[in-house]
Design an enzyme around this catalytic site. Sequence first.
Site, short mmCIF file in Angstrom:
data_model
loop_
_atom_site.label_atom_id
_atom_site.label_comp_id
_atom_site.label_asym_id
_atom_site.label_seq_id
_atom_site.Cartn_x
_atom_site.Cartn_y
_atom_site.Cartn_z
N ASP A 126 0.99 -1.21 -0.04
CA ASP A 126 0.11 -0.01 -0.08
C ASP A 126 1.01 1.23 0.04
O ASP A 126 0.41 2.37 0.48
CB ASP A 126 -0.93 0.03 1.25
CG ASP A 126 -1.74 -1.31 1.30
OD1 ASP A 126 -2.33 -1.59 0.11
OD2 ASP A 126 -2.25 -1.68 2.43
N HIS A 136 -4.61 -1.75 -5.83
CA HIS A 136 -3.81 -0.41 -6.15
C HIS A 136 -4.81 0.76 -6.78
O HIS A 136 -5.74 0.76 -7.46
CB HIS A 136 -2.88 -1.02 -7.26
CG HIS A 136 -2.05 -1.71 -7.01
ND1 HIS A 136 -1.21 -2.48 -7.79
CD2 HIS A 136 -1.76 -2.56 -5.72
CE1 HIS A 136 -0.32 -3.30 -7.18
NE2 HIS A 136 -0.74 -3.32 -6.08
P1 GDP Z 1 -0.58 0.58 -3.34
O1 GDP Z 1 -1.32 -0.96 -3.14
O2 GDP Z 1 0.65 0.30 -3.32
O3 GDP Z 1 -1.11 0.75 -5.00
O4 GDP Z 1 -1.46 1.44 -2.64
P2 GDP Z 1 -3.21 1.67 -2.24
O5 GDP Z 1 -3.66 2.13 -3.30
O6 GDP Z 1 -3.31 0.38 -1.32
O7 GDP Z 1 -2.86 2.87 -1.11
C1 GDP Z 1 -2.36 3.93 -1.16
C2 GDP Z 1 -3.27 4.96 -0.94
O8 GDP Z 1 -2.48 6.31 -0.86
C3 GDP Z 1 -4.30 5.36 -2.03
O9 GDP Z 1 -5.51 5.65 -1.55
C4 GDP Z 1 -3.62 6.32 -3.02
O10 GDP Z 1 -4.72 7.06 -3.58
C5 GDP Z 1 -2.91 7.15 -2.01
N1 GDP Z 1 -1.81 8.02 -2.29
C6 GDP Z 1 -0.90 7.42 -3.12
N2 GDP Z 1 0.13 8.39 -3.10
C7 GDP Z 1 -0.33 9.62 -2.27
C8 GDP Z 1 0.48 10.80 -1.77
O11 GDP Z 1 1.48 10.99 -2.35
N3 GDP Z 1 -0.38 11.32 -0.77
C9 GDP Z 1 -1.69 11.09 -0.61
N4 GDP Z 1 -2.07 11.82 0.46
N5 GDP Z 1 -2.17 9.91 -0.89
C10 GDP Z 1 -1.57 9.48 -1.66
P1 IMO Z 2 -0.92 -4.21 -2.45
O1 IMO Z 2 -0.45 -4.66 -3.62
C1 IMO Z 2 -1.21 -4.78 2.11
C2 IMO Z 2 -0.99 -8.67 3.59
C3 IMO Z 2 -2.38 -9.12 4.40
C4 IMO Z 2 -2.04 -10.05 5.37
C5 IMO Z 2 -0.67 -10.81 4.42
C6 IMO Z 2 -1.22 -12.23 3.87
O2 IMO Z 2 -1.96 -3.50 -2.45
O3 IMO Z 2 0.16 -3.14 -1.75
P2 IMO Z 2 -2.48 -12.85 1.63
O4 IMO Z 2 -4.08 -12.33 1.31
O5 IMO Z 2 -1.41 -12.23 0.77
O6 IMO Z 2 -2.49 -14.18 2.06
O7 IMO Z 2 -2.41 -11.94 3.04
O8 IMO Z 2 -0.22 -10.11 3.52
N1 IMO Z 2 -1.32 -8.13 2.03
C7 IMO Z 2 -1.14 -6.79 1.93
N2 IMO Z 2 -1.25 -5.76 2.78
N3 IMO Z 2 -1.10 -4.61 0.69
C8 IMO Z 2 -1.22 -5.40 -0.04
O9 IMO Z 2 -1.01 -5.49 -1.32
C9 IMO Z 2 -1.09 -6.83 0.49
N4 IMO Z 2 -1.18 -8.19 0.02
C10 IMO Z 2 -1.17 -8.91 1.05
O10 IMO Z 2 -3.10 -7.99 4.84
O11 IMO Z 2 -1.34 -9.24 6.25
MG MG Z 3 -2.80 -1.54 -1.80
#
Ligand code: GDP
Ligand code: IMO
Ligand code: MG
Length: 441
Positions: free
Chosen positions: A27, A55
């Site tokens: 994340d 994502h």
């Molecule tokens: P990913 O799994 O790595 O793609 O990340 P996620 O989408 O799960 O979580 C990242 C969150 O942070 C999302 O809600 C994005 O919209 C937000 N985000 C990404 N970059 C920034 C940033 O620079 N500032 C802020 N405030 N939010 C961001």
């Molecule tokens: P992105 O791509 C955050 C975490 C789960 C759990 C552990 C195992 O969005 O960054 P699983 O379902 O893979 O067997 O869960 O890994 N986990 C993530 N946490 N972002 C992710 O993906 C994750 N993918 C798995 O929360 O702790």
């Molecule tokens: Mg994510």
Amino acid sequence: MINFFKYIYIMKYSDNVITVLGCQWGDEGKGKLIDILSKDFEIIARAAGGANAGHTIYTQDPDNPEKKKKIVFHLVPSGMMNENTICVIGNGVVLSLPTLFEELELLKENGVETNGRMLIADRTQLLFEYHQTIDGIQEEMKGKNKVGTTKRGIGPCYSDKTRRTGIRIHELLDFERFEKKYRANLELFKKMYGDFDHDAEKELGELKELSEKIKPMVVDGAYYLNKALKDEKTVLIEGANGALLDIDHGTYPYVTSSNSTIGGVITGTGIAASKINTVIGIMKAYTTRVGEGPFPSELHDALGEQIREAGGEYGATTGRPRRCGWFDAIVGNYAVTINGISEINLTKLDVLSGVSPLKIATSYTHNGEKLPSFPADLNILEKAEVQYEEMPGWEEDISGVRKFEDLPDTAQAYVLRLEELLECRISSIGVGVRREDMIFR
Ligand code: GDP
Ligand code: IMO
Ligand code: MG
């Protein structure tokens, strides 16, 4: 600006493959960076993980051009919004076909044409509903030692793969053969886990329908990607999950079931290691974790909650509140090392406005001795004391800043200190959720 960014890559590395990898517990903001970079790439590929990934990107709302609309990708590569790209699901992914098609449908509703742009490597493992059910059963069996998975069936599907009982997507093209294997597998699982509820006929019916739809999408992934590279096309590989969730290098057993570090990119696409020089690592300006497992720099107080609210730190896949804490430079440095990170995108610096002083975890000690590296033994990690460095924060809203020099001095100093501790250049800084909210330096 983005073209200039690409220019720098080509000048610096003279290669046409770039990888983006999460360097904490997931994340970090991979979706947003992939969406930005995809303008300059012809092919965007996922290499590992499955629909555990969430994502997030923001796009134009087709019903209201003034507004941005949030879209969360679980399986479709985040470069799909850019209609000049071809998106590929690499063989290292565990693929739930209904989830993939739901996402493609959602994109269509948002005016994005995906026809002919979605390819799937023929060696990709299929993830079925029973994998998801078993994920839940396994978590229940583990009781208080549960991993806190996303319950998307990831562990059971990768176990099937390594047990050599998994089913790959090319097998779905011969439905009769596929059906026999599916039923045999289900029986095997029922022997292992007892007679759980599962409507096999319904799932087989859905898969039969989808088996027709996927025909034009299935390609030899490694052949396709390597041919593209030979033809001087550009490939952007989208990592999933994060380094500390890696099955080998993460906080085992509180990890996912695949290699979310660079090794998984190579095996998960069939692109050789020697071709990949540019590996962009993504890190938040603080740390989050969702699910169970150790988190040395976690904040258990009101400040942790403040950061969660300011950063909107709720899981993109499960909606669970993310645990929040200080930036951990030991974790970051470890991720840089094992992935061979060539540059860093630091995200969510804007979220730290108003937090002062800021702390950075710089070392761990155990029984009074400094640990030389990130420990494998979770008993040690859980008992380790964390040493912090303090730095002054800033009050200003920095979301409108586009040049590094325009950041408050204390924000610049924070970034420069992280760069020092990580021993890696921070080449871009996120200051908001939108594509344009990025500082390149
Ligand atoms: P990913 O799994 O790595 O793609 O990340 P996620 O989408 O799960 O979580 C990242 C969150 O942070 C999302 O809600 C994005 O919209 C937000 N985000 C990404 N970059 C920034 C940033 O620079 N500032 C802020 N405030 N939010 C961001
Ligand atoms: P992105 O791509 C955050 C975490 C789960 C759990 C552990 C195992 O969005 O960054 P699983 O379902 O893979 O067997 O869960 O890994 N986990 C993530 N946490 N972002 C992710 O993906 C994750 N993918 C798995 O929360 O702790
Ligand atoms: Mg994510």
